[in-house]
Structure formats: C-alpha cells, structure tokens
Design a protein around this motif. Structure first.
Motif, mmCIF file in Angstrom:
data_model
loop_
_atom_site.group_PDB
_atom_site.id
_atom_site.type_symbol
_atom_site.label_atom_id
_atom_site.label_comp_id
_atom_site.label_asym_id
_atom_site.label_seq_id
_atom_site.Cartn_x
_atom_site.Cartn_y
_atom_site.Cartn_z
ATOM 1 N N LEU B 38 -3.292 4.089 7.794
ATOM 2 C CA LEU B 38 -2.257 4.185 6.755
ATOM 3 C C LEU B 38 -2.947 4.808 5.548
ATOM 4 O O LEU B 38 -3.807 4.178 4.936
ATOM 5 C CB LEU B 38 -1.727 2.810 6.382
ATOM 6 N N ILE B 39 -2.601 6.050 5.254
ATOM 7 C CA ILE B 39 -3.308 6.762 4.206
ATOM 8 C C ILE B 39 -2.403 6.881 2.988
ATOM 9 O O ILE B 39 -1.265 7.337 3.106
ATOM 10 C CB ILE B 39 -3.688 8.193 4.669
ATOM 11 N N GLY B 40 -2.902 6.455 1.852
ATOM 12 C CA GLY B 40 -2.086 6.569 0.647
ATOM 13 C C GLY B 40 -2.787 5.935 -0.529
ATOM 14 O O GLY B 40 -3.674 5.101 -0.352
ATOM 15 N N PRO B 41 -2.389 6.310 -1.743
ATOM 16 C CA PRO B 41 -3.028 5.760 -2.935
ATOM 17 C C PRO B 41 -2.616 4.306 -3.162
ATOM 18 O O PRO B 41 -1.740 3.788 -2.471
ATOM 19 C CB PRO B 41 -2.494 6.635 -4.062
ATOM 20 N N ASP B 42 -3.252 3.669 -4.145
ATOM 21 C CA ASP B 42 -2.860 2.307 -4.528
ATOM 22 C C ASP B 42 -1.389 2.317 -4.907
ATOM 23 O O ASP B 42 -0.929 3.238 -5.563
ATOM 24 C CB ASP B 42 -3.669 1.843 -5.750
ATOM 25 N N GLY B 43 -0.675 1.294 -4.518
ATOM 26 C CA GLY B 43 0.731 1.216 -4.887
ATOM 27 C C GLY B 43 1.649 1.921 -3.906
ATOM 28 O O GLY B 43 2.847 1.976 -4.114
ATOM 29 N N GLY B 45 2.222 0.887 -0.916
ATOM 30 C CA GLY B 45 2.894 -0.139 -0.128
ATOM 31 C C GLY B 45 2.091 -0.562 1.095
ATOM 32 O O GLY B 45 2.597 -1.304 1.940
ATOM 33 N N LYS B 46 0.856 -0.126 1.173
ATOM 34 C CA LYS B 46 0.029 -0.430 2.351
ATOM 35 C C LYS B 46 -0.201 -1.931 2.507
ATOM 36 O O LYS B 46 -0.033 -2.490 3.590
ATOM 37 C CB LYS B 46 -1.328 0.293 2.255
ATOM 38 N N ILE B 190 -5.476 -1.121 12.928
ATOM 39 C CA ILE B 190 -4.671 -0.483 11.895
ATOM 40 C C ILE B 190 -5.451 -0.603 10.603
ATOM 41 O O ILE B 190 -5.808 -1.704 10.175
ATOM 42 C CB ILE B 190 -3.292 -1.146 11.756
ATOM 43 N N VAL B 191 -5.773 0.525 10.016
ATOM 44 C CA VAL B 191 -6.642 0.515 8.844
ATOM 45 C C VAL B 191 -5.992 1.316 7.724
ATOM 46 O O VAL B 191 -5.356 2.338 7.972
ATOM 47 C CB VAL B 191 -8.042 1.067 9.228
ATOM 48 N N SER B 192 -6.104 0.805 6.505
ATOM 49 C CA SER B 192 -5.538 1.565 5.387
ATOM 50 C C SER B 192 -6.669 2.082 4.521
ATOM 51 O O SER B 192 -7.744 1.471 4.465
ATOM 52 C CB SER B 192 -4.621 0.681 4.552
ATOM 53 N N THR B 193 -6.458 3.199 3.876
ATOM 54 C CA THR B 193 -7.487 3.758 3.005
ATOM 55 C C THR B 193 -6.869 4.719 1.995
ATOM 56 O O THR B 193 -5.881 5.383 2.287
ATOM 57 C CB THR B 193 -8.575 4.487 3.827
ATOM 58 N N PRO B 194 -7.440 4.758 0.791
ATOM 59 C CA PRO B 194 -6.984 5.756 -0.171
ATOM 60 C C PRO B 194 -7.785 7.061 -0.034
ATOM 61 O O PRO B 194 -7.457 8.040 -0.673
ATOM 62 C CB PRO B 194 -7.267 5.094 -1.517
ATOM 63 N N LEU B 207 1.025 9.036 6.465
ATOM 64 C CA LEU B 207 0.752 9.327 5.050
ATOM 65 C C LEU B 207 1.799 8.604 4.216
ATOM 66 O O LEU B 207 2.994 8.824 4.378
ATOM 67 C CB LEU B 207 0.811 10.832 4.794
ATOM 68 N N MET B 208 1.347 7.730 3.339
ATOM 69 C CA MET B 208 2.275 6.880 2.574
ATOM 70 C C MET B 208 2.208 7.182 1.093
ATOM 71 O O MET B 208 1.142 7.442 0.548
ATOM 72 C CB MET B 208 1.938 5.400 2.775
ATOM 73 N N GLN B 209 3.376 7.113 0.470
ATOM 74 C CA GLN B 209 3.443 7.299 -0.979
ATOM 75 C C GLN B 209 4.709 6.618 -1.461
ATOM 76 O O GLN B 209 5.777 6.776 -0.860
ATOM 77 C CB GLN B 209 3.443 8.802 -1.292
ATOM 78 N N ASN B 210 4.609 5.813 -2.529
ATOM 79 C CA ASN B 210 5.772 5.131 -3.122
ATOM 80 C C ASN B 210 6.634 4.374 -2.113
ATOM 81 O O ASN B 210 7.848 4.467 -2.158
ATOM 82 C CB ASN B 210 6.646 6.142 -3.866
ATOM 83 N N GLY B 211 6.000 3.643 -1.202
ATOM 84 C CA GLY B 211 6.754 2.807 -0.279
ATOM 85 C C GLY B 211 7.403 3.552 0.869
ATOM 86 O O GLY B 211 8.200 2.978 1.606
ATOM 87 N N LYS B 212 7.079 4.843 0.998
ATOM 88 C CA LYS B 212 7.675 5.620 2.083
ATOM 89 C C LYS B 212 6.578 6.219 2.946
ATOM 90 O O LYS B 212 5.498 6.530 2.464
ATOM 91 C CB LYS B 212 8.526 6.766 1.510
ATOM 92 N N ILE B 213 6.890 6.382 4.227
ATOM 93 C CA ILE B 213 5.978 7.136 5.068
ATOM 94 C C ILE B 213 6.445 8.585 5.037
ATOM 95 O O ILE B 213 7.563 8.894 5.426
ATOM 96 C CB ILE B 213 5.953 6.586 6.503
ATOM 97 N N MET B 214 5.586 9.463 4.547
ATOM 98 C CA MET B 214 5.986 10.863 4.401
ATOM 99 C C MET B 214 5.851 11.604 5.725
ATOM 100 O O MET B 214 6.627 12.490 6.039
ATOM 101 C CB MET B 214 5.153 11.550 3.320
ATOM 102 N N GLU B 215 4.835 11.227 6.498
ATOM 103 C CA GLU B 215 4.643 11.880 7.782
ATOM 104 C C GLU B 215 3.773 11.013 8.679
ATOM 105 O O GLU B 215 2.860 10.348 8.212
ATOM 106 C CB GLU B 215 3.985 13.258 7.595
#
Lengths: 368, 304, 247
Positions: B38-43, B45-46, B190-194, B207-215
């Motif tokens: 799960l790739i995405g910045p802080d916040g 939703g990871k 399942i691993v998350s990382t920024p 790819l996650m951003q603002n609580g959504k999976i973009m792809e």
C-alpha cells in the motif's frame, strides 16, 4: 495458563526495572507514616492559653503558677467572664482556656472535690489533645501535692471540652487514612498508567490482535500491583505497631481481608480510568484529582465528615475510601469484629463489583 | 486462493464540526503468498485500512475478509492467524530482545523454537544482542526485532504498517530482502510505505491518496501505464531550469528527480526534435528518454 | 577559521561515557549553501546536529556557527539559526495564526513585524482561508511547509532541517524543496538531513557519516564519480555497509 503467567512476569519486569518508580512506591508509605506519626503529633511547646479564674484564691493561684512555669504554656490573657471565652478563641491565638469555677478552693476543701474546665480549640485535634493532656497532668500533679498532708484524698475533676471538633478525630486515626491513600495511589494510578502506556507505545494493538482474552490481559496487569499493595499494607502495619505504638486491637486476618477488598476496589478504579483515557498524563491527572483528592477529603481522615454540609456528606458516601477508612478504624483502633462492620464491607464489595463490571465491559476489544 | 478481500469499505471519523473521510470505496484482493504494497503518503488512509483488516476497527460500510474469515463476525479467528506490526510500534523498551520475543511468542501460545525455521534468517541478525534492552537498539535492529515478534506465531497473513519509515536506506534495503525471503514460506504480506521506490519490490501495489486507491497493478504494469514519453533533463543551474520549464506552455510537467528533472510535453513531439524543442526554452546540458518510475506515475495520478 | 563560512567545524567530538557518538568531525559549510547531512541510523547525525544548534555541549573540538563560537556564544547562535524537525514542528492545538504569533514572539519580532510576516507567509503558502484553523486540521504536507516558513520567520542565517519530508507525498515533497531553494537563493544556509536519496542529489554538497565520522564529503556529482556509482543511493549503500559499529 502459561500465556497468562508470562504476561504477569512481563509486568514484573516493567515494575522492577523502573527503579525510581519502585522506590517511590515502596518508600511513600514509610515516609507518610513517619511524617504523620512523628511530625504532626510532635510535642507542642509555648502554646498560648487563657485563664478564666472566677475564684481568685490560693489554690487557683498555685495551679496557674504551675501552668505558667511549664514550658508548654504561655498565659496570654486573663479572662473576666464566660462570655470572653468564645471571642478569645476566635482571635485564633488562644489554643486552650482553663476555667476555674467560683469558690474553687473552699469547694475543694469542704467537699474534697472540685471541677476545672479545660476548653480546647479542636480544629487541630492533635494539638488540642496534647494540650489538654499536659494541662491535666499539671493539675493532677497539684492534686497529688496537696493530698500529701491530708487524710482524705482531694479530687479535682478536670472536665474537657473540645470546641469545633467534639469527637476528637485525628490522633491515631491517620494510619487507616494513609492506608487508603497508598492503596489508591499504587493501585488506581499505577494500573491505569501501565495500561495506557501500552496504548501509547502501540503494543496494545498487537496484544488485541492476538488470541489472548482481554479479560486476562486486565487481570495480568493487576496482579503485580495487588502484590505490591499487600506488601505496602504489611509495612504500614509493622511501622504503626512497632514505631508508633498504634496496636491492632481487632483481628489481623479480618484487617488483611478488608485491605485486600479495598485493593481490588482501587484496581477496578484504575482499570476504569485506563479505559477512558489515551495518554499517561491524563490517566495520572484523573487518578490524582478524581481518586486521590476525594480519598483525602471525603474519607473522614483529614476532615471530619460529620461537620461537613449535608450535600458533601451525601457525596462522601460514594467515595469507597470512606467505607474502607471506617472499617479499618473499627477493626484496628476500636477492635470490633466482623459483625459490627458487615454492612460497610458489603457496601464496599458492592461498589467493587459494579466498578469491575463496568470497567471490564468498557475495556475495548477494538480501538476507537 | 484469496488471502485478503476488501469490498467497498468506507470509513469516516468525526472531527470537530466536520466529518473526515479516511477511506472511501476501497476494493481489492490479495492472493495467498503475495507481497502486496500500500503506497501512499501519511494521511492516505493506510493505517485505518490496516486496523480494519486486523479487526481493531469497524468499517462504516462494506465488508472485508482475511483468510476467508469475516473481519467483524469472525474476528477471534482472524486474531489467531494474523501477524501485525503497527506503525508506531516500538516494542517494550525496558525488556530485552529475548524477553520481547518470548513475550510475543507466549501471547500467541507458541515458542521461538517451534517456528525457528521461519524467523531464523532475521533472528540470527539480532541474536548477538539478545540480552540487550530493546530501547538500546538502533532503528534498523528494532525493525528486525519487531518483525520477528510479528512472525513468531507463523501467521498466514502479515500486516506491516510503515515498517521502514524513518529507517536509513541500507536498513530499508535489508528489511525488504527479509520480506522477499519470507515469501518462500507462503506467508501473505501486506506492507504499507510512504517511500515510492519501495513499490518496485512488491508483487502488486495499490497507490493510495486521500482515502482512495488511485491504481492497483504490478509495479511494472503501473509504470507501463504511464502514457506520455518521459524525459530526464539536466542543466547547469537546476533550480533555474526547473522554474523556466514549469513556466513554459510547451511543458506539461516538470519535477526534480535527483540529478535530473523529469519532463513531459503538452503535445506529442517526435523524439528526434525533443532536444531542439527544449533548447528553445532553456539551456540544457543533457536530455534522455527514460522509463517512468512509480513516483512519476503517482504524481501523474495525483494531478488527475 | 574563515569568516565567510556559515558553519566551520574542527575535530568536533561527543562522547557518552565510553561511547563516541561523534568522532572528530571536520567540515565547512559555505554561506547560502544547501548542505546535505546524511548517515545511517545511529551514525551520529542527530548528536552532531544537536551540538551545532547549541543544544548539547561537545566533549572536545572547535565549531563556529553563524560566526559565533559554540562554547562562548551558544545563546547568540540560537538567535541566528532556525530549526525544524519532522517530530516537533508546530502546536497542533493552536491555529496557524497563533503558531506564527508564538514563534515570532520567541524570536523577539515586533507586533508589526509579526503582522506583516503573517501576511506574506500565508500568501506565499496559499493558506489565507485556513489562517484561523487549528494546525491539526491541515494535511501533513502543508504542516511541513508551514513549519519550515515558521522556522524561517526571524530570517536566520542558517536553518537546520531534520528529516523535513518524511512521510510527505511526492508532489508536496518537491514543493518543499522549492521552498528550500528559494531560501538558499536568498542567502540562507540550509543544513538538511534526509532518508530520501534522490533529495541528496538536490544538495550543493553532501556529507555522509559512518560510525561517528564523516567518511565522504563532496558534491553529489563528484561523489558518484569517486565511488563509481550511478546514484547517490549507491554511494550511500557502499559507505553505510562498511559500518562496524554494533547496532
């Protein structure tokens, strides 16, 4: 079971490795007993007193002279009438008034007995008690002296009146009070902090996501503090018996049982606090302000509950420490048996059960 | 076989005066033995997603299952078979490495010896310090210890929430080698990382951003989906170059990437003319066509 | 030591009992330079940075920061530097305006200065509408940008940034670096640590600490040439793998 035991072992590691906290937890009861036992009941010297001499004869002059001569008293003023007594106390300087009735000497000589009234300001019960004891001793001394050259013994009846606090609470009663305080502090505060700490460092999440039953987590958290509290109770009792000469009048077994019950109450309170807080700071504040202060204020150990306004008296009934304080005083100081305190014990047990049930129910198996 | 299934999961939090949507319409599946990122910045939703999957939180809407068990109904079953390493997880600082391990082992009714083959590779690296308190370990070592603790009961699904945040590049590399190694044991991870560069080490990523999976795709699939030709550009004064390029109409995007700027054009330009087109805008030292990285794709998706 | 260096360090050492956290490091940072301070976890970066900010006393060695001696003028140093870290930046329970007011206040800015600063800063970051909102309601990236601007509020000669972009999304991360470039172009020296190796490439010069010593210090280009590596990441890995210090 092995799981559970290991959990307890882990709690002991935490406890034993935090040397500073451990030192405070064990040192605190000792220090408190010493402070209350010695510092607060220390000898009272040069206390200001007033005399109301309605007789003004040889005998009263002699007693007044001896009072004056002792290192304990300074005669501040001579009062003229009984109406002066109350204002004298209100000024705040006078701690004791010695009242001689009119014709003291002739009454003593003719009837062989005469009264002296000692009126003390009992807002500070320890001081009042000490002062009246000293004064009585001096009067007794005089009585023994004049008796030496008479056939019939004279008796001077010292009649004591305690203003403001007639029951004379205080003296040795601090021992049960300290017990309540220490148990509250060790159990409620430390249990809540130790649970909340796991929330803070994130280990609680892992524990929740394990097959360990939440109830067991809670009990494992409590065991070390239960043990620590029993050790503290032991040290308080040993100190009070051997260092302060406060004997245990009633059954030791009953006393220990009641302490155990109150420890469980405090643990349940701690658990309750931990279930409504998320930071160690908040847990500590709630324990101190919400648990510790009421213990001091409403248990009757510092301030007599009977003298409080009615609403406060009602509030004091929900403070578990009040009941515990009553029980310990009854067993330890008055030497009463279980049949005299079963009602209070039942109330305490009821409170504990309710608290425990609420806290366990509130202890979440999930976050948020 | 499907190890994790997430179906239309939604989660909101009440904040002061407003409702914050932490997750909206999350859907994905992870197969058994997969290393899913799960790739995405802080916040993004990871963490919330992890907490729902590890049964620590309830979703507002939607359903999710782990190992075929429903996260709400069968939470006790799930708790027996997953390993979880929370983001701010810091172990018991006042317990030694050994004590931490045996505590987590007993928590799951097992012992280090029972699953030694699984944690061996990791444990051997921390074994020399087994008598040391966890608080005295370095960041990289702490991560390894935490991983051992999460693995000790041989979980079938392992959830790692930002295990490499704040860890230096070398320790991060080692950590990912350990994860790849674990796949031999058929553990779903399942691993998350920024850190975007870590995405390429996963089998598939979301790819996650603002609580959504973009792809959701394999790292290769994601980078291949980058439609426009991407150029790496270098100049004498990189900061000035960036400002000039970003201001230009002809340039669609220009982001600094290490020693180069990654540039796309607004309109398609034949490869042979790119250098001369750029020269019209700014003085450029080097231009080359490059394949997109995950980070390029992530930023492109964020723009949409 | 020459005057035109913003930071000048000679044989700076910090020992904790028998553990040498920082071992006789020597380097200079030019005025207006973006200086990358890299190192593995536990290499001694934080300890070194603390000493340079005047938060911790060196065991031995010399250092001049912003023209002041580390031993004699630690207080003056604190006035001429800005500091921002990933962990501590702004008060979450204060509004943006209150945070700016507070930091302006501790650096002794007048009310008028604080007012104009607040306006320009908020305009620059497009935070006009959020001015009276609590900081905790901001997304992380904005917080970090705001916190950088607040660290620059008293126009320090040097600004120390401790992992300023951890966990921030890639676009905001680049916007953050734009702020850094702007500050540097106006003459502020930027001293920055990071775990993102691509960010190391943005620095004018980079030092890499291994086991309490500075093992490499040069421009990114020169470092890559020396270590025959395609990227800074490769340079870093080559150096950090040599670390012997027991973790």
């Amino acid at each position: 079971m092995k799981q559970f035991l290991f959990f307890i072992q882990k709690e002991f590691y935490h406890l034993l490795r935090d040397k500073r906290t451990l030192f405070i937890l064990f040192g605190m009861p000792v220090v408190q007993i010493v402070i209350f036992g010695f510092a607060l009941t220390n000898e009272v010297k040069n206390s200001r007193i007033a005399i109301l001499d309605q007789s003004k004869d040889e005998a009263t002059a002699s007693i007044i002279q001896q009072l004056e001569a002792s290192q304990y008293f300074d005669i501040e003023k001579n009062l003229q009438s009984e109406a002066d007594i109350e204002p004298a106390f209100r000024e705040g300087k006078i701690k004791l008034v010695v009242v001689f009735p009119s014709q003291f000497q002739s009454t003593l000589l003719h009837t062989n007995t005469a009264p002296i009234q000692l009126i003390a300001d009992a807002t500070d019960p320890n001081v009042a008690n000490t002062l009246t004891n000293y004064a009585s001793a001096i009067i007794l001394d005089y009585q023994n002296n004049i008796r030496g050259n008479q056939d019939f013994p004279y008796t001077i009846e010292t009649e004591m009146r305690m203003l403001y606090n007639p029951q004379m609470k205080g003296s040795y009663n601090f021992v049960p009070g300290v017990m309540a305080m220490v148990l509250m502090l060790v159990c409620a505060m430390m249990t809540s902090i130790s649970i909340v700490r796991e929330k803070e460092i994130g280990t609680m999440e892992v524990i929740l996501v394990s097959p360990m039953v939440p109830l067991r987590v809670v009990i494992a958290k409590m065991v070390p503090y239960l043990l620590l509290s029993m050790i503290n109770i032991g040290s308080i009792l040993v100190l009070s018996v051997f260092a302060l000469d406060v004997p245990i009048q009633g059954s030791l077994l009953l006393l220990v049982f009641e302490c155990f019950l109150f420890t469980i109450t405090s643990l349940a309170l701690g658990l309750f606090i931990s279930s409504v807080t998320n930071s160690q700071q908040t847990a500590m504040l709630i324990s101190l302000m919400g648990m510790f202060l009421p213990t001091i204020m409403f248990s009757g150990f510092m301030f007599p509950v009977e003298n409080m306004p009615l609403p406060l008296q009602v509030i004091s009934n929900v403070v578990p420490a009040k009941w515990f304080y009553y029980i310990v005083k009854a067993v330890m100081i008055k030497g009463l048996g279980f049949f005299s305190i079963w009602k209070e014990t039942l109330i305490l047990a009821g409170m504990t059960t309710v608290l425990m049930l609420i806290s366990i129910k509130k202890f979440k198996t999930r976050l948020e | 076989m499907i190890a994790v299934k997430v179906n239309s999961v939604k989660k909101t939090f009440k904040a002061e005066k407003s409702v914050v949507t932490a997750l909206q319409q999350i859907n994905f599946e992870v197969s058994k033995g997969e290393l899913f990122g799960l790739i995405g910045p802080d916040g993004a939703g990871k963490t919330t997603l992890f907490r729902i999957l590890t049964t620590l939180m309830l979703a507002d809407e939607g359903a999710a299952s782990v190992d075929g068990f429903d996260v709400v109904r069968d939470y006790k079953e799930i708790r027996k078979r997953v390993g979880y390493m929370p983001g701010r997880f810091s172990l018991y600082q006042d317990l030694t490495v050994e004590e931490n391990l045996s505590f987590f082992a007993t928590l799951f009714n097992t012992s280090l010896e029972e699953n030694y083959d699984l944690v061996k590779a990791i444990y051997q690296q921390i074994e020399p310090f087994k008598k040391r308190r966890a608080g005295a370990l370095s960041g990289g070592m702490k991560q390894k210890l935490a991983l051992s603790c999460a693995l000790i009961h041989r979980p079938s699904v392992l959830f790692l929430d930002e295990p490499t945040t704040g860890v230096d590049a070398v320790s991060r590399k080692e950590f990912w080698e350990l994860l790849r190694d674990l796949q031999k044991h058929q553990i779903t991870i399942i691993v998350s990382t920024p850190y975007m560069d870590e995405a390429s080490l996963c089998d598939r990523v979301a790819l996650m951003q603002n609580g959504k999976i973009m792809e959701i795709n394999s790292p290769k699939g994601i980078t291949e989906n980058f439609k426009k030709p991407l150029w790496a550009v270098r100049g004498e004064n990189m900061y000035q170059l960036m400002q000039t390029l970003q201001a230009s109409e002809a340039i669609d995007s220009c982001y600094p990437f290490g020693q180069y700027h990654h540039v796309t054009f607004t309109h398609a330009i034949p490869d042979s003319q790119v250098a001369s087109e750029l020269a019209k805008i700014a003085s450029v030292v080097e231009v080359k066509r490059i394949p997109a990285t995950i980070e390029d794709c992530f930023m492109e998706l964020m723009r949409q | 030591m020459k005057e035109n260096f913003a930071i000048s360090v000679r044989e700076l050492t910090k020992r904790f009992n028998d553990f040498t956290a920082v071992n006789a490091i020597t380097f200079d940072v030019k005025q207006g330079e973006i200086f990358g301070f890299l190192g593995a976890n536990g290499a001694g970066k934080t300890t070194a940075m603390r000493m340079l900010c005047g938060l911790s006393f060196p065991t031995s060695g010399q250092a001049m920061v912003a023209g002041y001696d580390l031993y004699q003028d630690a207080e003056k140093i604190k006035k001429s530097i800005g500091y921002m870290s990933q962990k501590f930046s702004l008060y979450e329970d204060l509004t943006i305006r209150e945070n700016i007011r507070f930091y302006g206040g501790i650096y002794g800015l007048s009310d008028h200065e604080i007012k104009t600063k607040t306006e320009t800063l908020v305009h620059q970051l497009h935070l006009e509408e959020q001015l009276n909102k609590l900081v905790k309601s901001l997304p992380l990236g904005w917080k970090q940008k705001l916190s950088f601007s607040v660290a620059m509020i008293h126009q320090p000669k040097i600004v120390f940034l401790d992992e300023p972009t951890g966990g921030v999304d890639p676009v905001t991360r680049r916007e953050f670096w734009t702020l850094i470039y702007e500050a540097a172009s106006k003459g502020t020296t930027v001293f920055v640590t990071t775990h993102y190796m691509d960010e190391a490439e943005y620095c004018d010069r980079v030092s890499i600490m291994v086991d309490g010593r500075i093992d490499a210090l040069d421009t990114p280009l020169e470092l890559k040439r020396k270590f025959n590596a395609p990227s800074m990441e490769e340079v870093f890995v080559q150096l950090a793998r040599k670390a012997k210090r027991a973790e």
